[in-house]
Scaffold this motif. Structure first.
Motif, PDB file in Angstrom:
ATOM      1  N   ASN A 108      45.994  37.407  90.088  1.00 15.22           N
ATOM      2  CA  ASN A 108      47.198  37.416  90.925  1.00 15.22           C
ATOM      3  C   ASN A 108      46.856  37.259  92.394  1.00 15.22           C
ATOM      4  OD1 ASN A 108      48.908  37.671  88.767  1.00 15.22           O
ATOM      5  ND2 ASN A 108      48.839  39.900  88.755  1.00 15.22           N
ATOM      6  N   TYR A 131      44.299  35.673  93.607  1.00 13.99           N
ATOM      7  CA  TYR A 131      43.931  34.277  93.806  1.00 13.99           C
ATOM      8  C   TYR A 131      45.175  33.388  93.904  1.00 13.99           C
ATOM      9  CZ  TYR A 131      41.914  29.687  92.794  1.00 13.99           C
ATOM     10  OH  TYR A 131      41.566  28.357  92.856  1.00 13.99           O
ATOM     11  N   LYS A 132      46.105  33.640  93.008  1.00 11.94           N
ATOM     12  CA  LYS A 132      47.332  32.823  92.982  1.00 11.94           C
ATOM     13  C   LYS A 132      48.080  32.961  94.299  1.00 11.94           C
ATOM     14  CE  LYS A 132      48.645  32.614  88.088  1.00 11.94           C
ATOM     15  NZ  LYS A 132      49.530  33.212  87.074  1.00 11.94           N
ATOM     16  N   LYS A 133      48.141  34.207  94.767  1.00 10.34           N
ATOM     17  CA  LYS A 133      48.843  34.476  96.029  1.00 10.34           C
ATOM     18  C   LYS A 133      48.175  33.721  97.166  1.00 10.34           C
ATOM     19  CE  LYS A 133      51.200  38.725  97.447  1.00 10.34           C
ATOM     20  NZ  LYS A 133      51.001  40.178  97.571  1.00 10.34           N
ATOM     21  N   GLN A 162      46.469  31.025  96.968  1.00 11.65           N
ATOM     22  CA  GLN A 162      46.749  29.588  96.815  1.00 11.65           C
ATOM     23  C   GLN A 162      48.106  29.239  97.406  1.00 11.65           C
ATOM     24  OE1 GLN A 162      43.595  28.982  96.235  1.00 11.65           O
ATOM     25  NE2 GLN A 162      44.300  27.183  95.116  1.00 11.65           N
ATOM     26  N   LYS A 163      49.063  30.124  97.229  1.00  9.45           N
ATOM     27  CA  LYS A 163      50.439  29.836  97.691  1.00  9.45           C
ATOM     28  C   LYS A 163      50.492  29.718  99.208  1.00  9.45           C
ATOM     29  CE  LYS A 163      53.711  31.444  94.230  1.00  9.45           C
ATOM     30  NZ  LYS A 163      53.815  32.848  93.828  1.00  9.45           N
TER      31      LYS A 163
END
Lengths: 124, 251
Positions: free
Chosen positions: A115, A117-119, A121-122
């Protein structure tokens, strides 16, 4: 004769007090353990037994005993005689296992990392 | 498309299913072993459910509600084949009937899955899946018992002999056969019968049994024209008893 509220039983004219004869060996078919799979790819769950003379009929019966309600993807049957288990007398083998929390996977916080990492990326 | 022809087809199929479903349910609690009792009862439920699906199609074509049609008609208004109203006899007869009828029924629904009447094709596609199990069950038992002991083989052969002419009666043709075939609704009883004979032959052989020789064949017709044996009226009375106590009750 048995007289029942259900006419289908009464008209069979079954004698009351049937003498119960003791079972002889091989009177009952051997048992098969039945495992039920809800969706393809899921684990099979042990759900019970069926009595059957061979694997084909064990599947036949298993499907109706355990697959007649709710979702079923598949059924496994295994002869009870082919199931091998530990002795309950050896239960002390398992006694200290709960104390060994260092073996648990709870510390592997992979979802947090994903999560995070995803954040990241955003916001890029 | 001839709606009278279509309704006649649906009525005979639905009545077949309702009557055999009820007969097979009479084994509940009396089956030879627990697992078999449950399986046979479960299949009887399936059949009654299938008849309800067909009565529902009839309702959409203007007939009355499924419950009304199923439980308020008299015996001389039913279109089932006489084969299905016969008493259960021993388990050997019931199993043989289960085999002969269910194979025919599965083939019928296989054909109807391609019917030009789409609502029926849709129902047929669902039902033929259920029938896979029914036929597997019947085939397994017939083959096992035919190859079992002297007694089991003799009983199955006797049951086959007794059932045969009644079974042929399932394929009684209607005056609308050509309409149904021409409009693509159904391939007709003759085509079904031929397919049925081809399908049961290898299984009967595998069961070490023999189909009665063709010069003795004498199909028992009449059911489709509402002519029945003395067995249907008591069945209909018993089947309808609870519903008729209060037809307007909510269940």
């Amino acid at each position: 004769m048995i007289k029942s509220l259900d006419p289908r039983i009464t008209r069979e004219q079954i004698e009351e007090n049937n003498s119960i004869e003791p079972l002889t060996p091989m009177d009952n078919w051997e048992t098969y353990e039945v495992f039920h799979q809800k969706k393809r790819g899921d684990q099979h769950m042990h759900v019970g037994i069926v009595h059957a003379p061979n694997p084909e009929m064990a599947l036949l019966f298993g499907k109706e005993q355990y697959g007649r309600r709710n979702i079923t993807a598949n059924i496994w049957v295994v002869k009870t005689a082919n199931v091998f288990a530990c002795e309950y007398d050896d239960a002390d083998m398992f006694e200290t296992t709960p104390e060994k929390q260092y073996r648990e996977a709870g510390g592997y916080k992979v979802m947090e990392k994903i999560n995070k990492y995803k954040k990241a990326q955003k916001t890029v | 498309m001839n709606s009278i022809a279509l309704k006649e087809l649906l009525y005979k199929m639905a009545d077949d299913l309702l009557i055999i479903g009820h007969r097979n349910s009479e084994w509940t609690g009396l089956g030879p072993i627990l697992e078999e009792d449950i399986a046979f009862s479960s299949m009887a439920q399936d059949k009654i459910g299938q008849s309800q699906a067909l009565f529902q199609l009839l309702h959409e074509l203007g007939e009355q509600e499924p419950d009304t049609v199923a439980f308020t008609r008299n015996a001389n208004q039913f279109h089932n084949a006489q084969f299905l109203e016969l008493p259960n006899g021993d388990y050997d007869f019931s199993l043989m009937r289960h085999f002969l009828y269910d194979v025919a029924d599965q083939l019928r629904f296989e054909f109807l899955a391609n019917s030009s009447y789409e609502p029926l094709a849709k129902v047929a596609r669902k039902i033929k899946g259920e029938l896979k199990y029914h036929v597997f069950h019947a085939n397994t038992w017939v083959v096992k018992l035919g190859n079992g002991t002297e007694e089991s083989k003799a009983r199955m052969q006797t049951a086959l002999n007794e059932a045969w002419n009644y079974a042929l009666g399932m394929f009684e043709t209607s005056e609308f056969e050509n309409d149904l075939i021409a409009s693509g609704v159904f391939v007709g009883e003759e085509a079904l019968k031929k397919q049925w004979l081809d399908t049961i032959a290898p299984i009967i052989e595998k069961a070490s049994l023999q189909i009665p020789s063709s010069n003795t064949w004498a199909p028992v017709f009449g059911g489709r024209k509402c002519k029945h044996t003395e067995h249907l009226a008591p069945l209909v009375d018993e089947m309808s008893e609870v519903f008729r106590v209060d037809p307007s009750a909510e269940w």
